[in-house]
Design a protein around this motif. Structure first.
Motif: not given
Ligand code: IPM
Ligand code: MG
Length: 360
Positions: A29-47
């Motif tokens: 979607l980002a590509e198609k609609h011309n925006f960029h998302i930086d994902f930062e993955e983090e831990l929560i819960g049991g993991s």
């Protein structure tokens, strides 16, 4: 190019599977609609408990605070039920909500036309359901003090406190009234004012707030009656305004109107700062890692994130449209499947939605 920072929290159970599917759709979607998302993955819960001994590591909270939005899958596993409460996955989620000040939890319950026959209620009862649960999220009995389990001469005693201040009621009521303005203009506030003082204050403040919104029709229901009305004639509801505990229960009940709790997204918001977007369902450890999960609630949560959190409205609309198209084609994950529907796993459901995105 518009840039957005999103904290991605896959969590436990089916969380990583539905996250992977959702993330790949957002990237397209980002590509198609011309925006960029930086994902930062983090831990929560049991993991997070496994890796750092803490269900909400400081690093996770810090990343969330400096992001534009948080996309969370699910947390929890019964194997942690014996840990002290502050070490359980659920505490991680509650601390995230409190840490970000997310007092307003919005849970839209809308019947997708293709799924009418998946509901456990008759089609004519659920046909036009389109309601929004506005649940107070960082107060009430979930957070009230004092609480605990103590030893007494007569054995153990345990207690929690259901508490609301007028300020807490006012700020969530305002959200509900403002949202009702954009909808059908009706609010039903749910409480237990016939028994609980905390509910009497709730009701008084909501009545007070309604004076500022003369165009909104306000009604009140006791929570026991509301639970019944919700399956008797769900169409009477537009906005449901309620506290933390009643909102938790009522929103699961409302989820079933749509056929599966695997369909329900949510947004948890504050007045200034990032919101958390997460499916209403839990981590379903019984079906984890078997490619059986329904990713739609998380994908719809991503759609809410795009619309409310990142203001990428047309990308959000594309996502919703693609989901409807796939359901209309008869594709179903196992939680929704019956009769002659075409049953798909989690990944394949993502693939079908992706195909539809490409056609828009
Ligand atoms: C929800 C969940 C949570 C809640 C749990 C996992 C702490 O049931 O988001 O509805 O009770 O709020
Ligand atoms: Mg719940």
């Amino acid at each position: 190019m518009r840039n957005h920072k999103v904290a991605l929290l896959p969590g436990d159970g089916i969380g990583p599977e539905i996250t992977a599917v959702t993330k790949s759709l957002i990237e397209i979607l980002a590509e198609k609609h011309n925006f960029h998302i930086d994902f930062e993955e983090e831990l929560i819960g049991g993991s997070a408990i496994e890796k750092c001994g803490d269900p909400l590591p400081q690093q996770t909270l810090d990343t969330c605070k400096r992001s534009d939005a948080v996309l969370l899958a699910a947390i929890g596993n019964p194997k942690y039920d014996k840990l002290p409460r502050d070490k359980r996955p659920e505490t991680g989620l509650l601390n995230l909500r409190a840490g970000l000040g997310l007092f307003a939890n919005l849970r839209p319950v809308k019947i997708r036309p293709a799924l009418i026959s998946s509901s456990s209620l008759k089609p004519e009862i659920v046909e036009e359901v389109d309601l929004l649960v506005v649940r107070e999220l960082i107060g009430g009995i979930y957070f009230g003090q004092p609480k605990g389990i103590i030893e007494t001469d007569n054995g153990q005693r345990a207690f929690n406190t259901m508490v609301y201040s007028s300020k807490e009621v006012d700020r969530i009521a305002k959200i509900a009234f403002d949202l009702a303005r954009e909808r059908k203009g009706k609010i039903c506030s749910i409480d237990k004012a016939n028994v609980l003082d905390v509910s009497q204050l709730w009701r008084n403040r909501v009545n007070e707030m309604s004076l500022k919104y003369p165009e909104i029709e306000l009604t009140h229901q006791y929570v026991d009656n509301a639970a019944m009305q919700l399956i008797r004639s769900p169409n009477q509801f537009d906005v449901i305004l309620t506290g933390n505990l009643f909102g938790d229960i009522i929103s699961d009940e409302a989820a079933m109107l749509t056929g599966s709790i695997g369909m329900l997204p949510s947004a948890s918001l504050t007045n200034n700062g990032p919101g958390v977007f997460e499916p209403v369902h839990g981590s379903a450890p019984d079906i984890a890692m078997r490619d059986l999960a329904n990713p739609i609630a998380m994908i719809l949560s991503a759609a809410m994130m795009l619309r409310i959190g990142l203001k990428e409205v047309s990308a959000s609309e594309d996502l919703e449209k693609s989901i409807d198209m796939v359901l209309e084609d008869g594709f179903r994950t196992p939680d929704l499947s019956f009769g002659d529907s075409k049953e798909l796993g989690c990944k394949a459901m993502g693939q079908e939605i992706l195909k539809k995105l490409h056609t828009l």
